[in-house]
Design an enzyme around this catalytic site. Structure first.
Site, PDB file in Angstrom:
ATOM      1  N   GLY A   1       5.408   4.753   7.573  1.00 36.50           N
ATOM      2  CA  GLY A   1       6.343   4.917   6.463  1.00 36.50           C
ATOM      3  C   GLY A   1       6.775   3.549   5.964  1.00 36.50           C
ATOM      4  N   LYS A   2       7.380   3.510   4.805  1.00 36.44           N
ATOM      5  CA  LYS A   2       7.923   2.249   4.272  1.00 36.44           C
ATOM      6  C   LYS A   2       8.928   2.587   3.187  1.00 36.44           C
ATOM      7  CE  LYS A   2       7.170  -2.180   5.066  1.00 36.44           C
ATOM      8  NZ  LYS A   2       6.839  -2.770   6.360  1.00 36.44           N
TER       9      LYS A   2
END
Length: 441
Positions: free
Chosen positions: A126-127
């Protein structure tokens, strides 16, 4: 990168893009997908898995209001991209930078999927990010932006769902605010069980020893493996470092203890050269205080072009993506490029470096120390444990050595680049999980 740059020096990490951007728009996500496609061919990845991995599972865009110090209301745009959670909860940093875009966040989220799989962590990719310049707001405004953003993310994050961390422009303090905000939204019954909602926290509130230097430390462990393989002595070696935030400064500092000397540094404010070598302790302290290397008395000012032409043994790009284009790759006079940043080499630049016989330690492997120690922090929170710095470093060293050797071995077997091999090792783990589980329903 989780290339977690845990000093809030967004400014010192922001540098002008490589020459390649002058000619066409750099599409970071497309570049990352290109490496995925190449690695998929190398290991004959089933087509359906490649299809699933070609886009993130979720792309969250939030516009949220914040009251500024002057009483005005400003609307901020925030992102959280959740790429894949097959192996475990989504994991990845939160970036504060005026250049944050959906394309970049998607690329970085995908890279976290490969990074976690390569390091054999039970985590996915994720980011996130908020589009603004953290250097142009007050500390109070920064706190309100952080708290409003994490409150707006709501149930999209959680210690068993999606675990953010620091990245460019954010630091341990921001993670303390984020954790406190989340704790206050879950109700008193669960408050103490959700410390692991973010990693990269201050040690006093559940962070782990060794986290601040983890990305730089992991990078040094891979450099040591590379040096050992080539019978190269790090004692007396020279390096040049682009970006002197968390990753660049700790890499320089740790390598100095091994006898290597940093002779040139650069960031958004310019470039400095000192053939005698910089004192990384003093420069790190200066950057923490002043948010850039500008005005540091220990070196001579040089141009970006001159920086890339300096003869040294190792180049550490530790700023932003797309810094080594065609011109830079032709100019570099080094033996090794060790990627502290995510995506610092453009594909064109990388091809030139490889053709010139310059080794590259790719980002997915080289800067994975950050997310690895973030995982250790998460485990300690889950178990209510506190590990010593020696325990953390020892585990990290073994993890980086194992990953390095796996990548080198696959690169030799398949006769491909280290970068493609790193992606391929990660894909094999993901493919094995999909192969066992199939697709629901």
């Amino acid at each position: 990168m989780d290339n977690q740059q845990t000093v809030s020096t967004a400014g010192s990490l922001s540098v002008p893009p490589a020459s390649v951007e002058k000619h066409h728009k750099y599409e970071f996500f497309k570049v990352v997908q290109g490496y995925l496609d190449e690695a998929a061919r190398v290991i004959d990845l089933p087509e359906y898995i490649q299809t699933i991995l070609s886009q993130p599972k979720n792309e969250i865009i939030i516009n949220f209001p914040v009251k500024m110090d002057d009483g005005s209301i400003r609307l901020f745009k925030g992102y959280r991209v959740q790429h894949n959670n097959l192996l475990g909860p989504y994991k990845g940093g939160i970036r504060y930078h005026e250049g944050v875009s959906l394309d970049d966040v998607k690329a970085l989220a995908a890279m976290m999927t490969w990074k976690c799989a390569l390091m054999n962590l039970p985590l996915g990719g994720g980011k996130g990010g908020v589009k603004f310049d953290p250097n142009k707001v007050s500390r109070d405004e920064l706190q309100r932006i952080t708290r409003r953003f994490f409150h707006a993310l709501g149930s999209n994050i959680g210690p068993d769902t999606d675990i953010p961390a620091p990245d460019v422009g954010t630091d341990a303090k921001a993670m303390a605010w984020a954790m406190d905000t989340y704790m206050n939204t879950v109700g008193s019954l669960f408050r103490q069980s959700v410390k692991g909602v973010v990693t990269g926290k201050p040690v006093a509130v559940g962070g782990t020893l060794g986290r601040e230097k983890a990305t730089g430390q992991g990078l040094v462990y891979t450099i040591q493996e590379w040096a050992e393989e080539r019978d190269f002595q790090l004692g007396g070696a020279t390096l040049i470092v682009q970006g002197f935030g968390n990753v660049g400064s700790f890499t320089s500092l740790i390598l100095s203890r091994l006898g290597a000397s940093t002779i040139a540094v650069g960031d958004h404010s310019g470039y400095l050269y000192n053939p005698e070598g910089f004192n990384p302790h003093k420069l790190q302290d200066y950057v923490k205080k002043n948010r850039s290397i500008a005005g540091y008395p220990g070196g001579r000012t040089i141009s970006r072009e001159e920086f890339f032409k300096i003869k040294a043994d190792i180049f550490i790009p530790a700023a932003l993506e797309n810094q080594i284009g065609i011109d830079e790759a032709k100019s570099l006079q080094v033996r090794l490029v060790a990627e502290g940043a995510n995506g610092p080499c453009s594909p064109e630049g990388e091809r030139i470096l490889i053709d010139r016989g310059i080794d590259i330690l790719p980002d997915v492997l080289a800067n994975a120390g950050g997310v690895t120690v973030s995982y250790y922090e998460w485990v300690q929170n889950k178990r209510s444990e506190h590990w010593t710095l020696e325990e953390v470093d020892e585990r990290l060293e073994k993890a980086m050595q194992r990953a390095y050797r796996e990548v080198v071995e696959l690169a030799r077997q398949k006769k491909c680049s280290m970068r493609v091999a790193a992606y391929a090792v990660a894909l094999q783990r993901i493919a094995a999980a999909y192969g066992e589980r199939d697709i629901f329903p």
